[in-house]
Design a protein around this motif. Sequence first.
Motif, PDB file in Angstrom:
ATOM      1  N   ALA A  42       0.855  -1.186   0.000  1.00 18.29           N
ATOM      2  CA  ALA A  42       0.000   0.000   0.000  1.00 18.29           C
ATOM      3  C   ALA A  42       0.887   1.231   0.000  1.00 18.29           C
ATOM      4  O   ALA A  42       2.044   1.181   0.437  1.00 18.29           O
ATOM      5  CB  ALA A  42      -0.904   0.022   1.229  1.00 18.29           C
ATOM      6  N   ASP A  43       0.355   2.329  -0.511  1.00 17.16           N
ATOM      7  CA  ASP A  43       1.084   3.590  -0.409  1.00 17.16           C
ATOM      8  C   ASP A  43       1.084   4.085   1.034  1.00 17.16           C
ATOM      9  O   ASP A  43       2.102   4.559   1.538  1.00 17.16           O
ATOM     10  CB  ASP A  43       0.449   4.644  -1.318  1.00 17.16           C
ATOM     11  N   LEU A  66      -8.916  10.529  -8.238  1.00 18.78           N
ATOM     12  CA  LEU A  66      -8.927   9.436  -9.216  1.00 18.78           C
ATOM     13  C   LEU A  66      -8.363   8.147  -8.631  1.00 18.78           C
ATOM     14  O   LEU A  66      -8.056   7.206  -9.345  1.00 18.78           O
ATOM     15  CB  LEU A  66      -8.129   9.845 -10.465  1.00 18.78           C
ATOM     16  N   LYS A  67      -8.252   8.101  -7.311  1.00 17.68           N
ATOM     17  CA  LYS A  67      -7.801   6.900  -6.613  1.00 17.68           C
ATOM     18  C   LYS A  67      -6.415   6.461  -7.090  1.00 17.68           C
ATOM     19  O   LYS A  67      -6.144   5.279  -7.308  1.00 17.68           O
ATOM     20  CB  LYS A  67      -8.814   5.762  -6.784  1.00 17.68           C
ATOM     21  N   SER A  68      -5.537   7.445  -7.258  1.00 18.84           N
ATOM     22  CA  SER A  68      -4.200   7.137  -7.756  1.00 18.84           C
ATOM     23  C   SER A  68      -3.267   6.649  -6.664  1.00 18.84           C
ATOM     24  O   SER A  68      -2.118   6.323  -6.929  1.00 18.84           O
ATOM     25  CB  SER A  68      -3.607   8.390  -8.420  1.00 18.84           C
ATOM     26  N   GLN A  69      -3.730   6.592  -5.414  1.00 17.74           N
ATOM     27  CA  GLN A  69      -2.917   6.040  -4.347  1.00 17.74           C
ATOM     28  C   GLN A  69      -3.739   5.003  -3.596  1.00 17.74           C
ATOM     29  O   GLN A  69      -4.969   5.046  -3.597  1.00 17.74           O
ATOM     30  CB  GLN A  69      -2.461   7.134  -3.384  1.00 17.74           C
ATOM     31  N   SER A  70      -3.063   4.051  -2.993  1.00 17.12           N
ATOM     32  CA  SER A  70      -3.753   3.024  -2.215  1.00 17.12           C
ATOM     33  C   SER A  70      -3.604   3.334  -0.728  1.00 17.12           C
ATOM     34  O   SER A  70      -2.510   3.590  -0.239  1.00 17.12           O
ATOM     35  CB  SER A  70      -3.177   1.639  -2.524  1.00 17.12           C
ATOM     36  N   VAL A  71      -4.740   3.333  -0.041  1.00 18.63           N
ATOM     37  CA  VAL A  71      -4.768   3.593   1.395  1.00 18.63           C
ATOM     38  C   VAL A  71      -5.468   2.423   2.070  1.00 18.63           C
ATOM     39  O   VAL A  71      -6.626   2.111   1.748  1.00 18.63           O
ATOM     40  CB  VAL A  71      -5.499   4.909   1.726  1.00 18.63           C
ATOM     41  N   VAL A  72      -4.767   1.778   3.000  1.00 16.38           N
ATOM     42  CA  VAL A  72      -5.319   0.649   3.751  1.00 16.38           C
ATOM     43  C   VAL A  72      -5.443   1.081   5.212  1.00 16.38           C
ATOM     44  O   VAL A  72      -4.528   1.690   5.765  1.00 16.38           O
ATOM     45  CB  VAL A  72      -4.423  -0.600   3.636  1.00 16.38           C
ATOM     46  N   MET A  73      -6.578   0.754   5.818  1.00 14.00           N
ATOM     47  CA  MET A  73      -6.799   1.063   7.223  1.00 14.00           C
ATOM     48  C   MET A  73      -6.962  -0.230   8.001  1.00 14.00           C
ATOM     49  O   MET A  73      -7.793  -1.072   7.652  1.00 14.00           O
ATOM     50  CB  MET A  73      -8.056   1.927   7.392  1.00 14.00           C
ATOM     51  N   LEU A  74      -6.161  -0.383   9.051  1.00 18.22           N
ATOM     52  CA  LEU A  74      -6.234  -1.552   9.922  1.00 18.22           C
ATOM     53  C   LEU A  74      -6.912  -1.171  11.225  1.00 18.22           C
ATOM     54  O   LEU A  74      -6.589  -0.147  11.827  1.00 18.22           O
ATOM     55  CB  LEU A  74      -4.835  -2.089  10.220  1.00 18.22           C
ATOM     56  N   LYS A 249      11.002   1.318   3.293  1.00 21.45           N
ATOM     57  CA  LYS A 249       9.569   1.074   3.453  1.00 21.45           C
ATOM     58  C   LYS A 249       9.300   0.407   4.803  1.00 21.45           C
ATOM     59  O   LYS A 249      10.217  -0.015   5.505  1.00 21.45           O
ATOM     60  CB  LYS A 249       9.050   0.206   2.307  1.00 21.45           C
ATOM     61  N   TRP A 250       8.018   0.322   5.144  1.00 26.98           N
ATOM     62  CA  TRP A 250       7.614  -0.239   6.427  1.00 26.98           C
ATOM     63  C   TRP A 250       6.842  -1.540   6.238  1.00 26.98           C
ATOM     64  O   TRP A 250       5.959  -1.625   5.379  1.00 26.98           O
ATOM     65  CB  TRP A 250       6.750   0.764   7.197  1.00 26.98           C
ATOM     66  N   ALA A 251       7.197  -2.523   7.048  1.00 29.31           N
ATOM     67  CA  ALA A 251       6.439  -3.768   7.105  1.00 29.31           C
ATOM     68  C   ALA A 251       5.534  -3.713   8.324  1.00 29.31           C
ATOM     69  O   ALA A 251       6.010  -3.487   9.444  1.00 29.31           O
ATOM     70  CB  ALA A 251       7.375  -4.972   7.185  1.00 29.31           C
ATOM     71  N   ARG A 258       1.287  -9.748   6.405  1.00 34.81           N
ATOM     72  CA  ARG A 258       2.132  -8.563   6.419  1.00 34.81           C
ATOM     73  C   ARG A 258       1.796  -7.663   5.237  1.00 34.81           C
ATOM     74  O   ARG A 258       1.504  -8.131   4.140  1.00 34.81           O
ATOM     75  CB  ARG A 258       3.597  -8.992   6.353  1.00 34.81           C
ATOM     76  N   ILE A 259       1.834  -6.333   5.489  1.00 33.60           N
ATOM     77  CA  ILE A 259       1.685  -5.348   4.417  1.00 33.60           C
ATOM     78  C   ILE A 259       2.960  -4.517   4.373  1.00 33.60           C
ATOM     79  O   ILE A 259       3.474  -4.103   5.413  1.00 33.60           O
ATOM     80  CB  ILE A 259       0.496  -4.402   4.671  1.00 33.60           C
ATOM     81  N   ILE A 260       3.446  -4.263   3.173  1.00 32.75           N
ATOM     82  CA  ILE A 260       4.582  -3.377   2.977  1.00 32.75           C
ATOM     83  C   ILE A 260       4.052  -2.038   2.479  1.00 32.75           C
ATOM     84  O   ILE A 260       3.285  -1.984   1.513  1.00 32.75           O
ATOM     85  CB  ILE A 260       5.589  -3.952   1.957  1.00 32.75           C
ATOM     86  N   SER A 261       4.456  -0.964   3.172  1.00 37.90           N
ATOM     87  CA  SER A 261       3.897   0.346   2.848  1.00 37.90           C
ATOM     88  C   SER A 261       4.982   1.403   2.816  1.00 37.90           C
ATOM     89  O   SER A 261       5.979   1.315   3.542  1.00 37.90           O
ATOM     90  CB  SER A 261       2.838   0.727   3.888  1.00 37.90           C
TER      91      SER A 261
END
Length: 470
Positions: A42-43, A66-74, A249-251, A258-261
Amino acid sequence: MDERARIPVTLPRDNPTTSYWQDPPDASIADLRSTPVLPPTADTVIIGSGITGAATAWHLLQLNPLKSQSVVMLEARQACSGATGRNGGHTKAASYRSFPAHAAKYGVEMACQIARLELANILAVHAFARDHSIPCDLNACDTVDVVYDPVQWEEAKVSVAAMREALGEGDPAAEYALYSTDEMREKFYVHDGVFAGKTEKVCGGVGYFAGSISGYLFTVGVLKMCLDRGLNLQTGTPATELVRQQDGKWAINTPRGRIISNRVVLATNGYTAALVPEFQGVLVPFRGQITAHRPGTALPERGCLPTTYSFIYEKGYEYMVPRPKGSKFEGDIIMGGGLVRAPDDELDEFGTTDDTTLNETISKYLRDTTPRYFGPDWGEDDPAGRIRREWTGIMGHSPDGFPFVGEMPGRPGLWVSCSFQGHGMVLCWMSSKGLVEMMEGRDGDELASWFPSVFRVTKERLEQRFQGRL
């Protein structure tokens, strides 16, 4: 206090007390997982789905329609199941109470900036709810502080005068009304109270603009708008570890993978030290407690009073939010606080993340607050019983009483907006806006003109020692 501050902070606990606002939880979002498995990358990953997480997601996604970035919420539990979904719903700044201390320590200009931000936050939340038709029981109204302590009453009058002088005539952040004892009794139905055999007399009152809102319904509304713009929400997915990779980047490790962001935002408030050790003993969890009272039979307007309240006495206070007309359980009285009435001056409420239980001493005290403050204007209890619901929630407190906002020193890509001192409904939205400005590289004069520098996370602030609530 040192011993309480050293208690290792945990992740949110399972099976918390049932919040008045989350009964029932929102059917479409409470347990939502936007995708059945975690995306591998994710970005931006936002940890926490309360008002801070939702506001941060909104401000980020607004920049990229335009949803050009990915945002994940945990979210460790259900959506908005932390402090935002468990507070009293008060959008109230009470800036005059902290203004003299801020001015003395940080200068009058900084004190004015903080007061203006608090009011701007309230107005922004109210406007967002109205403009986007979020059904969150918004009630923009005045509030009144009922003062029982003669020392604090004199201090209040001095503080109001100081704010009027510093901010200037006509500044909305300095608009206060002072009420005499007789006016308080006539206009606001309050009476002298008795606690532990001691009569506490009404000295006067301070009125100003505030309001109330369901923080839970508001935040659920914002989250749904973010989902429409591409947010990937993963509930029941606690972040358990943050690891910076060699490539910068962050794991983010979770029980589901695991997500890498590229960057991580901690919107974790009182739980933040569970993921970032630098906050242990600095950002200290603190458990608050709230009760929902059915209105007494003699209470005017059947409980739908035109103002919200705070009851201020020596060393402590309660806050009260009447549920507005048209809301679920209209006329109910939401009463929070009472913490200094607990043994050992509330010490056992520090350092705990246990929102699965109640403090029975505080429960007993809060249950009796309404007839004590309203006296004969309360009347008999509702035939169904005075108390509809009791619950607890976890706040976060810092040594200097300010939030931590910005990029963690020495940890590029790790951003925080947390530690709102139980004051989140008047700090979180604008703090998130400021955070996103920093994240997007717009950290210049325009931001400095409205965002207090004392809110920024710094190495020096992380080295402070927590000594209790301010």
